[in-house]
Design an enzyme around this catalytic site. Structure first.
Site, PDB file in Angstrom:
ATOM      1  N   LYS A  51       0.830  -1.205   0.000  1.00 28.24           N
ATOM      2  CA  LYS A  51       0.000   0.000   0.000  1.00 28.24           C
ATOM      3  C   LYS A  51       0.869   1.262   0.000  1.00 28.24           C
ATOM      4  O   LYS A  51       0.585   2.225  -0.724  1.00 28.24           O
ATOM      5  CB  LYS A  51      -0.931  -0.004   1.211  1.00 28.24           C
ATOM      6  CG  LYS A  51      -1.969  -1.108   1.168  1.00 28.24           C
ATOM      7  CD  LYS A  51      -2.748  -1.193   2.462  1.00 28.24           C
ATOM      8  CE  LYS A  51      -3.729  -2.348   2.445  1.00 28.24           C
ATOM      9  NZ  LYS A  51      -4.507  -2.452   3.684  1.00 28.24           N
ATOM     10  N   CYS A  67      -0.252   1.016   6.082  1.00 27.62           N
ATOM     11  CA  CYS A  67      -0.536   0.162   7.238  1.00 27.62           C
ATOM     12  C   CYS A  67      -1.460  -0.979   6.849  1.00 27.62           C
ATOM     13  O   CYS A  67      -2.268  -0.851   5.931  1.00 27.62           O
ATOM     14  CB  CYS A  67      -1.246   0.957   8.338  1.00 27.62           C
ATOM     15  SG  CYS A  67      -0.502   2.512   8.749  1.00 27.62           S
ATOM     16  N   ASP A  68      -1.362  -2.054   7.601  1.00 25.67           N
ATOM     17  CA  ASP A  68      -2.333  -3.127   7.497  1.00 25.67           C
ATOM     18  C   ASP A  68      -2.360  -3.885   8.815  1.00 25.67           C
ATOM     19  O   ASP A  68      -1.314  -4.119   9.421  1.00 25.67           O
ATOM     20  CB  ASP A  68      -2.019  -4.084   6.356  1.00 25.67           C
ATOM     21  CG  ASP A  68      -3.237  -4.902   5.977  1.00 25.67           C
ATOM     22  OD1 ASP A  68      -4.065  -4.383   5.200  1.00 25.67           O
ATOM     23  OD2 ASP A  68      -3.385  -6.025   6.475  1.00 25.67           O
ATOM     24  N   THR A  69      -3.557  -4.255   9.243  1.00 25.62           N
ATOM     25  CA  THR A  69      -3.728  -4.961  10.508  1.00 25.62           C
ATOM     26  C   THR A  69      -4.367  -6.319  10.253  1.00 25.62           C
ATOM     27  O   THR A  69      -5.332  -6.416   9.492  1.00 25.62           O
ATOM     28  CB  THR A  69      -4.620  -4.149  11.470  1.00 25.62           C
ATOM     29  OG1 THR A  69      -3.998  -2.880  11.708  1.00 25.62           O
ATOM     30  CG2 THR A  69      -4.815  -4.865  12.797  1.00 25.62           C
ATOM     31  N   GLY A 104       1.241  -4.023  10.455  1.00 26.36           N
ATOM     32  CA  GLY A 104       2.430  -3.706   9.676  1.00 26.36           C
ATOM     33  C   GLY A 104       2.393  -2.234   9.312  1.00 26.36           C
ATOM     34  O   GLY A 104       1.332  -1.687   9.003  1.00 26.36           O
TER      35      GLY A 104
END
Length: 183
Positions: A51, A67-69, A104
């Site tokens: 992203k 970001c990624d969760t 992340g």
């Protein structure tokens, strides 16, 4: 520093606002289903990097945050639920046990990039079917990894956490602050 948040999440916008009010939001369409990794934590990092790089490519002169969760239950990734039945299944699996939440984060300006993941352990109380169904009747579970929002209706299910609370919401505020402003 010109900051860009590469996320449409209203929760991430709010959390980044705790660090600085001066940022813009720009998202890019990325195909997440093609990404695989050896662990849920690495998957969160790779998705954040994907992203971030997509947006950074459009504005390389700015500092972009991707970001990624993901929710990690015994190595299985719980993303956002597809529908009510999927959300119910996730909540039943989370009931009465601990799981991990990995976020992340990728920060990039030009060719300079920092990539990390923050991990927080979350312990859920045992949930009755009635509690699960009542929660599923709200809009809360459907746009969140693991089908719950710790900052809203699911707060009553959480017995405890070990690590960063804000990470579970979607952005590890302290660690990102350190990366952005403390070198």
């Amino acid at each position: 520093m010109q900051l860009v948040l590469a996320s449409a999440s209203p929760r991430r916008r709010e959390l980044l606002g705790l660090i600085t009010p001066d940022f813009e939001v720009c998202t890019a369409d990325v195909e997440e289903s093609d990404v695989s990794a050896e662990s849920p934590k690495q998957l969160a990092e790779q998705l954040a990097q994907l992203k971030c790089r997509a947006v950074s490519g459009m504005m390389p002169q700015k500092t972009v945050i991707g970001c990624d969760t993901v929710v990690d239950v015994d190595g299985e990734v719980f993303g956002k639920p597809r529908d009510r039945a999927h959300a119910r299944e996730m909540l039943r699996r989370l009931s009465g046990r601990s799981h991990w939440v990995h976020t992340g984060v990728c920060v990039r300006k030009g060719e300079c990039e920092t990539l990390f993941a923050e991990s927080t352990r979350v312990e859920f109380a045992a949930l009755s079917d009635a509690e699960i169904e009542a929660y599923l009747d709200t809009p809360d579970p459907y746009d969140k990894a693991g089908a719950y929002g710790i900052q809203s209706g699911a707060a009553r299910f959480v017995k405890g956490i070990e690590g960063c609370y804000f990470n579970v919401v979607g952005l590890p505020v302290h660690r990102l602050y350190r990366v952005l402003f403390c070198g």
